[in-house]
Design an enzyme around this catalytic site. Structure first.
Site, PDB file in Angstrom:
ATOM      1  N   LYS A   1       0.808  -1.230   0.000  1.00 50.30           N
ATOM      2  CA  LYS A   1       0.000   0.000   0.000  1.00 50.30           C
ATOM      3  C   LYS A   1       0.837   1.274   0.000  1.00 50.30           C
ATOM      4  O   LYS A   1       2.035   1.273   0.271  1.00 50.30           O
ATOM      5  CB  LYS A   1      -0.990  -0.035   1.156  1.00 50.30           C
ATOM      6  CG  LYS A   1      -2.130  -0.997   0.817  1.00 50.30           C
ATOM      7  CD  LYS A   1      -3.372  -0.772   1.584  1.00 50.30           C
ATOM      8  CE  LYS A   1      -4.477  -1.690   1.018  1.00 50.30           C
ATOM      9  NZ  LYS A   1      -5.454  -2.035   2.034  1.00 50.30           N
TER      10      LYS A   1
ATOM     11  N   ARG B   1      -4.243  -9.908   4.794  1.00 56.53           N
ATOM     12  CA  ARG B   1      -4.633  -9.966   3.376  1.00 56.53           C
ATOM     13  C   ARG B   1      -3.447  -9.479   2.549  1.00 56.53           C
ATOM     14  O   ARG B   1      -3.076  -8.314   2.630  1.00 56.53           O
ATOM     15  CB  ARG B   1      -5.854  -9.075   3.160  1.00 56.53           C
ATOM     16  CG  ARG B   1      -6.354  -9.034   1.721  1.00 56.53           C
ATOM     17  CD  ARG B   1      -7.529  -8.077   1.586  1.00 56.53           C
ATOM     18  NE  ARG B   1      -8.067  -8.063   0.243  1.00 56.53           N
ATOM     19  CZ  ARG B   1      -7.566  -7.309  -0.745  1.00 56.53           C
ATOM     20  NH1 ARG B   1      -6.516  -6.543  -0.546  1.00 56.53           N
ATOM     21  NH2 ARG B   1      -8.128  -7.340  -1.946  1.00 56.53           N
TER      22      ARG B   1
HETATM   23  N1  HH2 Z   1      -7.582  -3.504   0.530  1.00 58.71           N
HETATM   24  C1  HH2 Z   1      -7.860  -3.529  -0.801  1.00 58.71           C
HETATM   25  C2  HH2 Z   1      -9.008  -4.208  -1.268  1.00 58.71           C
HETATM   26  N2  HH2 Z   1      -9.809  -4.880  -0.411  1.00 58.71           N
HETATM   27  N3  HH2 Z   1     -10.331  -5.596   1.780  1.00 58.71           N
HETATM   28  C3  HH2 Z   1     -10.058  -5.600   3.095  1.00 58.71           C
HETATM   29  N4  HH2 Z   1     -10.850  -6.281   3.950  1.00 58.71           N
HETATM   30  N5  HH2 Z   1      -8.981  -4.930   3.616  1.00 58.71           N
HETATM   31  C4  HH2 Z   1      -8.128  -4.217   2.815  1.00 58.71           C
HETATM   32  O1  HH2 Z   1      -7.163  -3.601   3.340  1.00 58.71           O
HETATM   33  C5  HH2 Z   1      -8.393  -4.184   1.395  1.00 58.71           C
HETATM   34  C6  HH2 Z   1      -9.520  -4.892   0.911  1.00 58.71           C
HETATM   35  C7  HH2 Z   1      -6.959  -2.835  -1.767  1.00 58.71           C
HETATM   36  O2  HH2 Z   1      -5.978  -3.703  -2.294  1.00 58.71           O
HETATM   37  P1  HH2 Z   1      -6.064  -4.453  -3.716  1.00 58.71           P
HETATM   38  O3  HH2 Z   1      -7.173  -5.438  -3.757  1.00 58.71           O
HETATM   39  O4  HH2 Z   1      -4.738  -5.025  -4.049  1.00 58.71           O
HETATM   40  O5  HH2 Z   1      -6.296  -3.278  -4.754  1.00 58.71           O
HETATM   41  P2  HH2 Z   1      -7.563  -2.760  -5.565  1.00 58.71           P
HETATM   42  O6  HH2 Z   1      -8.589  -2.308  -4.591  1.00 58.71           O
HETATM   43  O7  HH2 Z   1      -6.993  -1.628  -6.416  1.00 58.71           O
HETATM   44  O8  HH2 Z   1      -8.080  -3.908  -6.394  1.00 58.71           O
END
Ligand code: HH2
Length: 283
Positions: A222, A256
């Site tokens: 992040k 995660r």
């Molecule tokens: N962070 C992201 C997405 N979903 N869900 C939970 N519970 N906690 C988190 O910190 C969280 C989440 C963001 O990361 P990522 O899925 O890699 O990116 P994007 O939202 O751009 O798909």
């Protein structure tokens, strides 16, 4: 923690690793890599080999200012992946990362086991879908939507306010008829938080244990890591490992992450130190 997710019982302090599968064209670190269902299936199988305890499948990016995706399109992205994984006997629990009731319903019907809601029940329909399926749910803290959340990162005491707002999410879950025993809470690193606020939340994440539910944290790759170190998204694994270790020492049960194998090693070592400290105590 003690919680059944799909066929698996998650028992004890963990840490358990949730591996990320983004079936999106635009996720912040791996957008476009797994939009094709076969690529997403291959990614989930790889995460299982690396030692993931469950996988989290998302069809909509939640990065700041990400465009909203209609439910029908999100369903088109995630349901074939769940169906193909189940058809080939994939045994790990599958989480669906969505805030939309219609997507949660379709994913649960296709074989998903858990709903990961980054809005903490903004859509009442999602609450109904989870309650009816008697499914476990992750309620994450954020404010507003990805489009406007960063303008709402204003707190007098970030850990206390996140705790109070997660308590409100628990009350929404109660009202929707979701069994409290099936709720996991997440402070939402990077969601309506500056880098400094994300770091303070990680430092004080142990305070959220007073909410009485298992905790999940998603620090992987992040922007707070980029802000602290100048590292580009693809170079943030070392910073991710430091955050994973800090979370484990603070008692977080589920992490995660994108990079399961290295995070597994870091989490194991941090857990051994945590457990040794619990046995020996301060001298
Ligand atoms: N962070 C992201 C997405 N979903 N869900 C939970 N519970 N906690 C988190 O910190 C969280 C989440 C963001 O990361 P990522 O899925 O890699 O990116 P994007 O939202 O751009 O798909």
């Amino acid at each position: 923690m003690r919680l059944s997710i799909g066929a698996r019982l998650f028992e004890g302090p963990g840490p358990f690793l949730m591996g990320i599968v983004n079936a999106t064209p635009d996720s912040f670190s791996d957008g476009g890599l797994h939009l094709d269902p076969d690529a997403a299936v291959a990614r989930a199988l790889r995460l299982a080999e690396e030692g993931a305890d469950l996988v989290d499948l998302g069809g909509e990016s939640t990065r700041p200012a990400a465009p909203a995706v209609p439910a029908a399109e999100e369903i088109r992205r995630v349901v074939p992946v769940i169906e193909r994984l189940r058809a080939r006997g994939f045994t790990l629990p599958i989480s669906v990362d969505t805030w939309k009731g219609a997507v949660a319903r379709a994913a649960l019907a296709a074989g998903a086991d858990l709903v990961n809601d980054v809005t903490g029940l903004a859509d009442p329909e999602l609450g109904r879908a989870v309650a009816e399926a008697r499914a476990p749910v992750v309620l994450m803290h954020m404010r507003g939507t990805p489009a406007d959340m960063q303008s709402r990162a204003v707190y007098a005491d970030v850990a206390a306010e996140v705790a109070a707002e997660l308590r409100a999410a628990l009350a929404r879950a109660d009202a929707a008829g979701i069994d409290r025993d099936r709720v996991i809470l997440d402070p939402g690193i990077g969601f309506a938080k500056t880098a400094e606020q994300s770091v303070e939340l990680l430092a004080r994440v142990g305070e959220l244990r007073a909410l009485g539910r298992p905790l999940l944290v998603g620090p992987s790759r992040k922007s707070f890591i980029g802000k602290l170190t100048g590292a580009a998204v693809e170079d943030r694994l070392p910073g991710t490992l430091a955050a994973v270790a800090a979370c484990v020492l603070a008692g977080v049960e589920i992490l995660r992450v994108h990079d399961v194998a290295p995070c597994r090693q870091a989490a194991r070592v941090a857990a051994a130190i945590r457990d040794s400290a619990a046995r020996t105590g301060p001298r």
